[in-house]
Scaffold this motif. Structure first.
Motif, mmCIF file in Angstrom:
data_model
loop_
_atom_site.group_PDB
_atom_site.id
_atom_site.type_symbol
_atom_site.label_atom_id
_atom_site.label_comp_id
_atom_site.label_asym_id
_atom_site.label_seq_id
_atom_site.Cartn_x
_atom_site.Cartn_y
_atom_site.Cartn_z
ATOM 1 N N PHE A 115 0.954 -0.970 0.039
ATOM 2 C CA PHE A 115 -0.091 -0.095 -0.343
ATOM 3 C C PHE A 115 1.240 1.595 -0.041
ATOM 4 C CE2 PHE A 115 -2.228 -3.413 2.028
ATOM 5 C CZ PHE A 115 -3.361 -3.816 1.304
ATOM 6 N N ASN A 116 0.779 2.063 -1.303
ATOM 7 C CA ASN A 116 1.357 3.417 -0.994
ATOM 8 C C ASN A 116 1.836 3.984 0.150
ATOM 9 O OD1 ASN A 116 3.795 4.499 -3.228
ATOM 10 N ND2 ASN A 116 1.667 4.938 -4.763
ATOM 11 N N PHE A 117 2.476 4.843 0.031
ATOM 12 C CA PHE A 117 3.018 5.755 0.921
ATOM 13 C C PHE A 117 1.867 6.462 1.246
ATOM 14 C CE2 PHE A 117 7.107 4.360 0.222
ATOM 15 C CZ PHE A 117 8.306 4.440 1.764
ATOM 16 N N ASP A 118 2.326 6.860 2.292
ATOM 17 C CA ASP A 118 0.892 8.417 2.902
ATOM 18 C C ASP A 118 1.158 9.729 2.120
ATOM 19 O OD1 ASP A 118 3.299 8.638 4.106
ATOM 20 O OD2 ASP A 118 1.904 8.914 5.868
ATOM 21 N N ASN A 119 0.210 10.298 2.781
ATOM 22 C CA ASN A 119 0.372 11.315 1.986
ATOM 23 C C ASN A 119 1.742 12.230 2.203
ATOM 24 O OD1 ASN A 119 -1.803 11.714 0.386
ATOM 25 N ND2 ASN A 119 -3.194 12.557 2.048
ATOM 26 N N SER A 120 2.362 12.138 3.286
ATOM 27 C CA SER A 120 3.699 12.747 4.379
ATOM 28 C C SER A 120 4.296 12.277 3.245
ATOM 29 C CB SER A 120 3.251 12.669 6.015
ATOM 30 O OG SER A 120 4.065 11.087 5.969
ATOM 31 N N GLY A 121 4.302 10.927 2.879
ATOM 32 C CA GLY A 121 5.899 10.262 2.043
ATOM 33 C C GLY A 121 6.039 9.754 3.075
ATOM 34 N N LYS A 122 6.153 9.602 4.160
ATOM 35 C CA LYS A 122 6.636 8.890 4.747
ATOM 36 C C LYS A 122 6.865 7.632 5.860
ATOM 37 C CE LYS A 122 7.591 13.276 7.711
ATOM 38 N NZ LYS A 122 7.854 13.706 8.598
ATOM 39 N N VAL A 123 5.129 6.821 5.477
ATOM 40 C CA VAL A 123 5.067 5.347 6.088
ATOM 41 C C VAL A 123 4.637 4.663 4.509
ATOM 42 C CG1 VAL A 123 4.153 4.092 7.206
ATOM 43 C CG2 VAL A 123 4.602 6.865 7.936
ATOM 44 N N CYS A 124 5.192 3.480 4.819
ATOM 45 C CA CYS A 124 3.539 2.629 3.633
ATOM 46 C C CYS A 124 3.619 1.279 4.034
ATOM 47 C CB CYS A 124 4.663 2.290 2.076
ATOM 48 S SG CYS A 124 5.769 1.284 2.646
ATOM 49 N N THR B 169 -6.589 -0.539 9.231
ATOM 50 C CA THR B 169 -5.567 -0.446 8.685
ATOM 51 C C THR B 169 -5.509 0.270 8.152
ATOM 52 O OG1 THR B 169 -5.122 -3.380 9.524
ATOM 53 C CG2 THR B 169 -3.115 -1.528 8.735
ATOM 54 N N LEU B 170 -5.663 0.272 7.107
ATOM 55 C CA LEU B 170 -5.257 1.398 6.163
ATOM 56 C C LEU B 170 -6.193 2.700 6.482
ATOM 57 C CD1 LEU B 170 -6.119 -0.312 3.047
ATOM 58 C CD2 LEU B 170 -3.924 -0.642 3.819
ATOM 59 N N LYS B 171 -6.928 2.452 6.654
ATOM 60 C CA LYS B 171 -7.293 4.185 7.945
ATOM 61 C C LYS B 171 -6.375 4.575 8.835
ATOM 62 C CE LYS B 171 -11.865 5.914 9.749
ATOM 63 N NZ LYS B 171 -11.280 6.079 10.985
ATOM 64 N N GLN B 172 -5.957 3.890 9.503
ATOM 65 C CA GLN B 172 -5.626 4.424 10.721
ATOM 66 C C GLN B 172 -4.105 4.053 10.889
ATOM 67 O OE1 GLN B 172 -6.167 1.012 13.560
ATOM 68 N NE2 GLN B 172 -7.831 2.454 14.631
ATOM 69 N N TYR B 173 -3.197 4.296 9.550
ATOM 70 C CA TYR B 173 -2.434 4.525 8.983
ATOM 71 C C TYR B 173 -2.478 5.699 7.981
ATOM 72 C CZ TYR B 173 -0.294 3.174 4.702
ATOM 73 O OH TYR B 173 0.127 2.853 2.454
ATOM 74 N N THR B 174 -3.883 6.332 7.881
ATOM 75 C CA THR B 174 -3.217 6.973 6.788
ATOM 76 C C THR B 174 -3.991 8.385 6.958
ATOM 77 O OG1 THR B 174 -5.391 6.298 4.987
ATOM 78 C CG2 THR B 174 -2.954 5.743 4.901
ATOM 79 N N GLU B 175 -5.044 8.489 8.110
ATOM 80 C CA GLU B 175 -6.579 9.594 7.953
ATOM 81 C C GLU B 175 -5.938 10.480 8.625
ATOM 82 O OE1 GLU B 175 -9.568 8.551 11.316
ATOM 83 O OE2 GLU B 175 -8.330 7.243 12.016
ATOM 84 N N ASN B 176 -4.512 10.491 9.721
ATOM 85 C CA ASN B 176 -3.908 11.599 10.257
ATOM 86 C C ASN B 176 -2.573 11.438 9.987
ATOM 87 O OD1 ASN B 176 -2.328 12.840 12.738
ATOM 88 N ND2 ASN B 176 -4.211 12.877 13.496
ATOM 89 N N PRO B 177 -2.403 13.177 9.567
ATOM 90 C CA PRO B 177 -1.635 13.508 9.129
ATOM 91 C C PRO B 177 -0.040 13.441 9.907
ATOM 92 C CG PRO B 177 -2.515 15.605 9.853
ATOM 93 C CD PRO B 177 -3.017 14.488 10.137
ATOM 94 N N ASN B 178 0.304 13.198 10.955
ATOM 95 C CA ASN B 178 1.242 13.541 11.689
ATOM 96 C C ASN B 178 1.516 12.437 12.620
ATOM 97 O OD1 ASN B 178 2.259 16.121 11.880
ATOM 98 N ND2 ASN B 178 -0.030 16.415 12.710
ATOM 99 N N TYR B 179 0.337 11.206 12.701
ATOM 100 C CA TYR B 179 0.554 10.002 13.722
ATOM 101 C C TYR B 179 -0.290 8.488 12.886
ATOM 102 C CZ TYR B 179 2.009 13.206 17.335
ATOM 103 O OH TYR B 179 2.772 13.577 17.850
ATOM 104 N N PHE B 180 -0.112 8.061 12.815
ATOM 105 C CA PHE B 180 -0.827 6.403 12.265
ATOM 106 C C PHE B 180 -0.799 5.566 14.212
ATOM 107 C CE2 PHE B 180 3.146 5.400 12.107
ATOM 108 C CZ PHE B 180 4.029 4.326 11.991
#
Length: 273
Positions: free
Chosen positions: A27-36, A89-100
């Motif tokens: 699953f691709n990196f989040d909007n911050s480009g920090k976590v996949c 899982t996907l929602k919880q690692y993408t919905e917040n810009p600073n934390y997952f």
């Protein structure tokens, strides 16, 4: 972008491979480009000897652009780098810009996007709120009764774990703790952001501002009561949903239509959400 090679998946950035193609799904990196999120597939036969089925599960790693795996400490002081892929899982690692949020061993943990573990304690559930500094968390006692509270990003308890639900109105810096279903004749309480209890009510509080309280009545039919805290005037109104909007204004939903409802004038006007 994710790419496939020899039936395995990886991720490239500008034609450079940053996640090697060794995973069954990514699953691709989040909007911050920090976590996949990159996962291996496993198949396990059913334990039922009469019905032959195969269950597919996924064991996943959270990765940064350097290919480093997330490593956390659990409540049992174990180290964990592999996490199950669940419905949220996907929602919880993408919905917040600073934390997952990551889940392991029936607990959930809050993780910063630089992979630092800001709160060491695990909870049964963690929910982000409209106020970036607060998160709603749930714990269970030995009887499996769920209690909800509110903590800040350092793990400091703001609202005690004694409620069935907690709502944050970030428009007016008000927090509501609901006691429905917890004990007998519990009150719904209103707090400020410092965790100071401001008032308690026997009726169910759907939301509150500094000047108004909105109750939701369920029996014998559903409706709302608006209480003006200054003059104690009560006004009945109908809606399917109420949500904070601006100071002393809320949004009302009636079927598929939304309205702005002024709590002072009690006037409503159409709103395109």
């Amino acid at each position: 972008m994710p790419f496939k090679e020899n039936l395995k998946w990886g991720i490239k950035e500008n034609d450079k491979v940053i996640i090697k193609p060794v995973y069954d799904t990514v699953f691709n990196f989040d909007n911050s480009g920090k976590v996949c999120l990159a996962c291996f597939k496993a198949k396990a036969p059913s334990a039922n000897k009469f019905i032959k089925t195969v269950t597919v599960t996924y064991s996943c790693n959270y990765l940064n652009k350097q290919g480093d795996r997330l490593k956390i400490k659990t409540d049992e002081a174990d180290t964990c780098t592999t996490f199950a892929l669940g419905k949220t899982t996907l929602k919880q690692y993408t919905e917040n810009p600073n934390y997952f949020i990551v889940a392991t061993k029936n607990k959930k943990y809050l993780i910063a996007r630089d992979f630092s573990q800001t709160i060491s304690k695990g909870y049964n559930e963690i929910y982000f709120t409209a106020e970036p500094e607060f998160i709603v968390t749930e714990i269970k006692d030995e009887a499996n009764i769920v209690y909800t509270g509110l903590i800040d990003l350092k793990g400091t308890e703001i609202i005690p774990f004694k409620y069935s639900g907690v709502k944050v109105n970030n428009k007016d810096s008000i927090i509501v703790g609901c006691s429905a279903g917890i004990g007998v004749n519990g009150d719904d309480d209103i707090y400020n952001y410092s965790g100071k209890k401001l008032a308690s009510y026997k009726r169910h509080i759907d939301m509150a501002t500094k000047s108004f309280v909105i109750y939701k009545i369920f029996e014998p039919k559903e409706y709302y009561i608006l209480l003006n805290l200054k003059n104690k005037e009560e006004t009945i109104f109908n809606a399917d949903e109420v949500t904070p909007f601006e100071k002393d204004e809320v949004l009302l939903r009636t079927k598929n239509e939304w309205y702005v409802f002024n709590l002072t004038s009690k006037q409503r006007k159409p709103y395109k959400k």
